[in-house]
Write a protein that holds these residues in place. Sequence first.
Motif, PDB file in Angstrom:
ATOM      1  N   GLU A   1       1.546   6.869  -6.898  1.00  0.00           N
ATOM      2  CA  GLU A   1       0.627   7.851  -7.254  1.00  0.00           C
ATOM      3  C   GLU A   1       1.002   9.192  -7.062  1.00  0.00           C
ATOM      4  O   GLU A   1       0.924  10.150  -7.997  1.00  0.00           O
TER       5      GLU A   1
ATOM      6  N   SER B   1       0.815  -1.361  -0.139  1.00  0.00           N
ATOM      7  CA  SER B   1      -0.037  -0.005  -0.179  1.00  0.00           C
ATOM      8  C   SER B   1       0.786   1.335  -0.224  1.00  0.00           C
ATOM      9  O   SER B   1       0.602   2.199  -0.744  1.00  0.00           O
TER      10      SER B   1
ATOM     11  N   LYS C   1       2.502   1.644  -3.564  1.00  0.00           N
ATOM     12  CA  LYS C   1       1.303   2.190  -4.651  1.00  0.00           C
ATOM     13  C   LYS C   1       1.102   3.883  -4.490  1.00  0.00           C
ATOM     14  O   LYS C   1       0.916   4.483  -5.253  1.00  0.00           O
TER      15      LYS C   1
END
Length: 201
Positions: A55, A48, A51
């Motif tokens: 982003e 997590s 990611k």
Amino acid sequence: RGILSFISTIYDPLGLVSPAILVAKRIVQELTRKKVTWDEPITEPELSAWKLWVEELDMLTAFKIPRCLKPGNFGQVRDVQLHHFSDASQVAYGVVSYVRYVNTSGIVHTALLCSKSRLAPLKTMTIPRLELCAAALAVQVDQSLRQELDFEVGTSHFWTDSMIVLCYICNNDKRFQTYMANRLSIIHNGSQPTQWCYVPT
């Protein structure tokens, strides 16, 4: 393996986005601590975190720094100084360096030159030791800049919020452990105690 490959594609020789890259390096360090193998899929919470970092990486496109260190109408430069700020935490330590111009009219202009950051070792270290590592890194950055800059630089000033480190640097009587003595040697070989100043936290 894919994470390391992705991080390596980011070209940042001056370390201007090192605070952002440090987040990704910390994820890699945590995977190393957990002894995850090269081709093993990563699991939560590192997945997590990775990611989210990918982003947010697009936000760097809005980050801009002028290429010119001083304004075009600044006039004749009377004095040039380098100022290095070092700091540390349990996670990482680093240095940010600025150039300070003073023109013949006494007007001052400062500009960001570069920064360097390092993750704290996996083995737990005390904050004073990490602050000392940051101080040694500041001296190394100063020496590197003096070799690379194509203009004459006057004095260098080093700033830290660690009173303990300042006491270490000014202490010529006490014998330190090898780890600390090695870093103090770097500091003493590249700077004078009078160049070191305290900056409030």
